[in-house]
Design an enzyme around this catalytic site. Structure first.
Site, PDB file in Angstrom:
ATOM      1  N   HIS A 227      -1.079   2.998  -5.336  1.00  0.00           N
ATOM      2  CA  HIS A 227      -1.370   1.565  -5.664  1.00  0.00           C
ATOM      3  C   HIS A 227      -2.805   1.184  -5.758  1.00  0.00           C
ATOM      4  O   HIS A 227      -3.692   1.857  -5.713  1.00  0.00           O
ATOM      5  CB  HIS A 227      -0.920   0.826  -4.251  1.00  0.00           C
ATOM      6  CG  HIS A 227      -1.717   1.181  -3.091  1.00  0.00           C
ATOM      7  ND1 HIS A 227      -1.520   2.495  -2.303  1.00  0.00           N
ATOM      8  CD2 HIS A 227      -2.805   0.666  -2.552  1.00  0.00           C
ATOM      9  CE1 HIS A 227      -2.334   2.449  -1.345  1.00  0.00           C
ATOM     10  NE2 HIS A 227      -3.178   1.606  -1.534  1.00  0.00           N
TER      11      HIS A 227
ATOM     12  N   HIS B 108      -8.703  -7.177   0.192  1.00  0.00           N
ATOM     13  CA  HIS B 108      -8.292  -6.196   1.375  1.00  0.00           C
ATOM     14  C   HIS B 108      -9.368  -6.407   2.580  1.00  0.00           C
ATOM     15  O   HIS B 108      -8.890  -6.203   3.625  1.00  0.00           O
ATOM     16  CB  HIS B 108      -8.126  -4.818   0.633  1.00  0.00           C
ATOM     17  CG  HIS B 108      -7.372  -3.904   1.623  1.00  0.00           C
ATOM     18  ND1 HIS B 108      -6.536  -4.314   2.643  1.00  0.00           N
ATOM     19  CD2 HIS B 108      -7.294  -2.540   1.503  1.00  0.00           C
ATOM     20  CE1 HIS B 108      -5.919  -3.205   3.197  1.00  0.00           C
ATOM     21  NE2 HIS B 108      -6.548  -2.215   2.367  1.00  0.00           N
TER      22      HIS B 108
ATOM     23  N   HIS C 234     -14.461   1.627   1.694  1.00  0.00           N
ATOM     24  CA  HIS C 234     -13.738   0.617   0.741  1.00  0.00           C
ATOM     25  C   HIS C 234     -14.721  -0.493   0.741  1.00  0.00           C
ATOM     26  O   HIS C 234     -14.962  -1.107  -0.289  1.00  0.00           O
ATOM     27  CB  HIS C 234     -12.684   0.092   1.830  1.00  0.00           C
ATOM     28  CG  HIS C 234     -11.321   0.661   1.674  1.00  0.00           C
ATOM     29  ND1 HIS C 234     -11.246   1.710   2.299  1.00  0.00           N
ATOM     30  CD2 HIS C 234     -10.541   0.701   0.797  1.00  0.00           C
ATOM     31  CE1 HIS C 234      -9.689   2.161   2.238  1.00  0.00           C
ATOM     32  NE2 HIS C 234      -9.419   1.443   1.066  1.00  0.00           N
TER      33      HIS C 234
ATOM     34  N   HIS D 282       0.828  -1.252   0.170  1.00  0.00           N
ATOM     35  CA  HIS D 282      -0.031   0.077  -0.094  1.00  0.00           C
ATOM     36  C   HIS D 282       0.878   1.294   0.029  1.00  0.00           C
ATOM     37  O   HIS D 282       0.530   2.394   0.322  1.00  0.00           O
ATOM     38  CB  HIS D 282      -0.730   0.027   1.193  1.00  0.00           C
ATOM     39  CG  HIS D 282      -1.888  -1.213   1.168  1.00  0.00           C
ATOM     40  ND1 HIS D 282      -3.187  -1.009   0.596  1.00  0.00           N
ATOM     41  CD2 HIS D 282      -1.725  -2.510   1.475  1.00  0.00           C
ATOM     42  CE1 HIS D 282      -3.644  -2.263   0.863  1.00  0.00           C
ATOM     43  NE2 HIS D 282      -2.776  -3.079   1.397  1.00  0.00           N
TER      44      HIS D 282
ATOM     45  N   GLU E 277      -5.297   4.181  -4.910  1.00  0.00           N
ATOM     46  CA  GLU E 277      -5.035   5.311  -3.927  1.00  0.00           C
ATOM     47  C   GLU E 277      -3.595   5.857  -4.108  1.00  0.00           C
ATOM     48  O   GLU E 277      -2.823   4.886  -4.904  1.00  0.00           O
ATOM     49  CB  GLU E 277      -5.205   4.553  -2.320  1.00  0.00           C
ATOM     50  CG  GLU E 277      -6.393   4.220  -1.990  1.00  0.00           C
ATOM     51  CD  GLU E 277      -6.442   3.392  -0.925  1.00  0.00           C
ATOM     52  OE1 GLU E 277      -7.692   3.267  -0.239  1.00  0.00           O
ATOM     53  OE2 GLU E 277      -5.723   2.293  -0.728  1.00  0.00           O
TER      54      GLU E 277
ATOM     55  N   ASP F  87      -5.899  -1.405  -4.607  1.00  0.00           N
ATOM     56  CA  ASP F  87      -6.489  -2.431  -3.614  1.00  0.00           C
ATOM     57  C   ASP F  87      -7.171  -3.363  -4.257  1.00  0.00           C
ATOM     58  O   ASP F  87      -8.100  -3.070  -5.263  1.00  0.00           O
ATOM     59  CB  ASP F  87      -7.424  -1.422  -2.684  1.00  0.00           C
ATOM     60  CG  ASP F  87      -6.669  -0.610  -1.588  1.00  0.00           C
ATOM     61  OD1 ASP F  87      -5.391  -1.186  -1.460  1.00  0.00           O
ATOM     62  OD2 ASP F  87      -7.254  -0.022  -0.917  1.00  0.00           O
TER      63      ASP F  87
HETATM   64 ZN   LIG Z   1      -4.641   0.567  -0.131  1.00  0.00          ZN
END
Ligand SMILES: [Zn+2]
Length: 207
Positions: free
Chosen positions: A50, A56, A159, A46, A171, A52
Site C-alpha cells: 500500500h 496519515h 514517517h 494499510h 509499504e 501511505d
Molecule cells: Zn501504512
C-alpha cells in the site's frame, strides 16, 4: 522487458498488522448457483502492499487521491540491507549510490517472512537517521518490505520525517526474489477519496 511483481498476495490468510483482519472476500455470485463469479472485497487501507499519504501523520497533509503519482513511478534502486538486523540507520545507506529523484527500495530480512505468516513484531524498521539520510539524498519515495516502516513505539518519527520532506512511503513490498540494483518501479494506489492510504500493485521493470 521483464515485469517483476513485488506486491503482497491479498487473501483472508495474509499477514495482518497488529492482528486486525487484513482482508476478506465475500462471494456475491458463484458459478454453481449463478453461472458467473462476482466478489466483494473488504480490505484495510494499510493491508499488504500500500501507499501511505502524508495525511496519515500530518494534520494538513495530502490525502491519497491528492498524491503526486510521479512519486510512485520511475527510476528505482533496490538497496541490500539484509545484513542489518534491527533497524536501517544512515550507516546502512551511505554506500548505496542513491541519486536525487530515486525511488529507494530497502530490502531487509523482513522479506524472509512469508506473506501469510503471523505478524512479526520484531521486524526490521527504518531508523530516523536512515529516514533523514534518504530525505537529504533527494529520494522521491521510499519502499519498504514490511507492513510498516517503523514500530508504533517509535512514535512514527520516520514517517513524519519523510512526509515533511515530500517523500512518499510505500509499504508491504515483497523483495525476497529481487536482486539489488537499478530498475524502473511502478506502484499506483487506488484512487480513494480523502483517505490516508490505499492498497496498490507494485512492480519492477527490467529493460
Ligand atoms: Zn501504512
Amino acid at each position: 522487458m521483464k515485469v517483476i511483481d513485488i506486491s503482497w498476495p491479498v487473501s483472508s490468510a495474509m499477514t495482518s498488522y497488529k492482528q486486525d483482519e487484513a482482508a476478506w472476500m465475500e462471494i456475491v455470485k458463484s458459478f454453481v448457483k449463478d453461472g458467473m463469479r462476482e466478489s466483494m472485497l473488504h480490505i484495510g487501507t494499510h493491508s499488504g502492499t500500500h501507499v501511505d499519504a502524508p495525511c496519515h501523520f500530518l494534520r494538513d497533509g495530502k490525502t491519497i487521491d491528492e498524491l503526486d503519482l510521479s512519486t510512485v513511478y520511475g527510476a528505482a534502486i533496490v538497496v541490500d540491507c539484509t545484513t542489518f538486523a534491527d533497524s536501517i540507520t544512515e550507516k546502512a545507506l551511505v554506500d548505496a549510490k542513491i541519486k536525487k529523484g530515486d525511488i529507494v527500495l530497502l530490502k531487509t530480512t523482513n522479506s524472509l517472512n512469508g506473506p501469510n505468516d503471523s505478524f512479526n513484531i520484531r521486524f526490521v524498521s527504518l531508523h530516523l537517521s536512515g529516514a533523514k539520510y534518504l530525505a537529504d539524498a533527494g529520494a522521491k519515495a521510499v519502499g519498504f518490505d514490511y507492513l510498516s516502516i517503523e514500530k508504533p513505539v517509535d512514535d512514527h518519527v520516520a514517517h513524519r520525517e519523510l512526509f515533511e520532506n515530500g517523500v512518499t512511503i510505500i509499504e508491504g513490498l515483497r523483495l525476497n526474489d529481487v536482486k539489488p540494483g537499478r530498475y524502473t518501479f511502478a506502484c499506483f494506489p487506488l484512487n480513494l477519496v480523502a483517505v490516508e492510504a490505499a492498497p496498490a500493485r507494485a512492480v519492477l521493470i527490467e529493460e
